[in-house]
Scaffold this active site. Structure first.
Site, PDB file in Angstrom:
ATOM      1  N   VAL A   1      36.515  26.213   3.072  1.00  0.00           N
ATOM      2  CA  VAL A   1      37.882  26.006   2.993  1.00  0.00           C
ATOM      3  C   VAL A   1      38.317  26.558   4.582  1.00  0.00           C
ATOM      4  O   VAL A   1      37.957  27.755   4.959  1.00  0.00           O
ATOM      5  CB  VAL A   1      38.697  26.615   2.177  1.00  0.00           C
ATOM      6  CG1 VAL A   1      40.234  26.342   1.985  1.00  0.00           C
ATOM      7  CG2 VAL A   1      38.294  26.452   0.839  1.00  0.00           C
ATOM      8  N   CYS A   2      38.992  25.751   5.044  1.00  0.00           N
ATOM      9  CA  CYS A   2      39.499  26.136   6.599  1.00  0.00           C
ATOM     10  C   CYS A   2      38.323  26.490   7.531  1.00  0.00           C
ATOM     11  O   CYS A   2      37.313  25.781   7.589  1.00  0.00           O
ATOM     12  CB  CYS A   2      40.571  26.970   6.408  1.00  0.00           C
ATOM     13  SG  CYS A   2      41.924  27.401   7.645  1.00  0.00           S
TER      14      CYS A   2
END
Length: 322
Positions: free
Chosen positions: A104-105
């Protein structure tokens, strides 16, 4: 149905929503269909971690004692900028054992640092795509989508896109109805297509320095159904088509054609979400001319037809009072 272990890696400086967003999705799916997911959080030494927002999170255990995961989820945050060598080493050794690798990210930077993204297409938060591509040239970085699937590896963009990706994984594992139930409970859409752009055309492009080019950018935004060929736009800027195309790309970071495509797509998406206008009317108003031309543009950019996009994203009408 076999239970899938989801192991979430924690570290100091982690972004709290990168952790809690996907965890809530998998936990919601487990509540709906017990025995499908086993959630486990672990830091390198098992000690509590402090998130980038100041929250303290207590992991279940140390990574050394963590179970072999089906899904290994690596969140992002400030702590990815200078990760400890122990964390990178652990990911390098254990990452290949997971059936599914998820970031994520800026968690993508940790996977890349461990060599787990080499030769793969990946994404991350738009503000860090250039850095990821520069530091890891063996990774094909795509800055546009909210998430990317490449084999058993899935990477997502900024914080909330981790929820979108987690919902996509639940839908893959347990079916659309379970994922839809979880999405409704969390009051989020099921689900933004992974190829949906991270941000709008106006934000994606830089604002031109020269006034004629800025005026052309504004004209495109306000008149998506007009003649937006390079020749027509160049005439509006009082430049030759060749000079205009070069100057526009130099000052905005994208070609006139790509900018027009993004503006038209965004305009059509807004009309599909906010109005009851028919697809034919929207295709004309957005500059596509025909429903078929708009359908091809939507499938190419978003992986969904206009009708499917509207079904996913147009809010349900408010109930009428008797």
């Amino acid at each position: 149905m076999a239970q899938r272990t989801v192991l979430v890696v924690l570290f100091d400086g982690v972004q709290s929503l990168d952790v809690t967003g996907p965890v809530e999705v998998f936990a919601g799916a487990e509540k709906h269909t017990p025995g499908t997911y086993r959630l486990c959080t672990a830091s390198l030494d098992g000690a509590p971690v402090r998130t980038s927002s100041g929250l303290t999170v207590v992991p279940d255990r140390a990574l050394a004692g963590a179970p072999d995961p089906h899904t290994l989820l690596v969140p992002g945050g400030q702590g990815t900028r200078r990760p400890g060598p122990g964390l990178t080493d652990w990911l390098r050794r254990h990452g290949p054992r997971a059936e599914r690798l998820v970031s994520v990210c800026t968690g993508a930077a940790l996977l890349a640092g461990a060599g787990l993204l080499d030769g793969r297409r990946a994404t991350t938060h738009w503000a860090y795509c250039d850095t990821l591509a520069r530091n890891h040239p063996a990774v094909e970085v795509d800055p546009d989508p909210i998430y990317v699937r490449d084999g058993h590896v899935a990477t997502s963009a900024g914080v909330t896109s981790g929820i979108d990706l987690a919902l996509a994984l639940v839908e893959e594992d347990l079916g659309r109805e379970v994922a839809l139930t979880v999405a409704r409970h969390l009051v989020v859409f099921l689900r933004r297509p992974g190829s949906q752009a991270q941000f709008s055309a106006q934000l994606a492009a830089q604002t031109a320095r020269r006034e004629p080019l800025r005026e052309v950018q504004q004209w495109i935004t306000e008149h998506p159904d007009d003649d937006l060929t390079v020749e027509a736009l160049a005439a509006r800027a009082a430049l030759s088509p060749r000079h205009f195309a070069r100057a526009f790309h130099a000052e905005t970071g994208m070609t006139p054609g790509r900018y027009v495509d993004r503006v038209r797509l965004e305009h059509a998406r807004r009309l599909l979400e906010d109005t009851g206008d028919g697809v034919e009317e929207i295709s004309r108003a957005s500059g596509y001319g025909t429903p078929e031309a708009m359908r091809r543009a939507f499938v190419r950019a978003l992986g969904a037809s206009p009708a499917e996009y509207r079904r996913r994203f147009r809010p349900a009408p408010a109930p009428t009072r008797s």
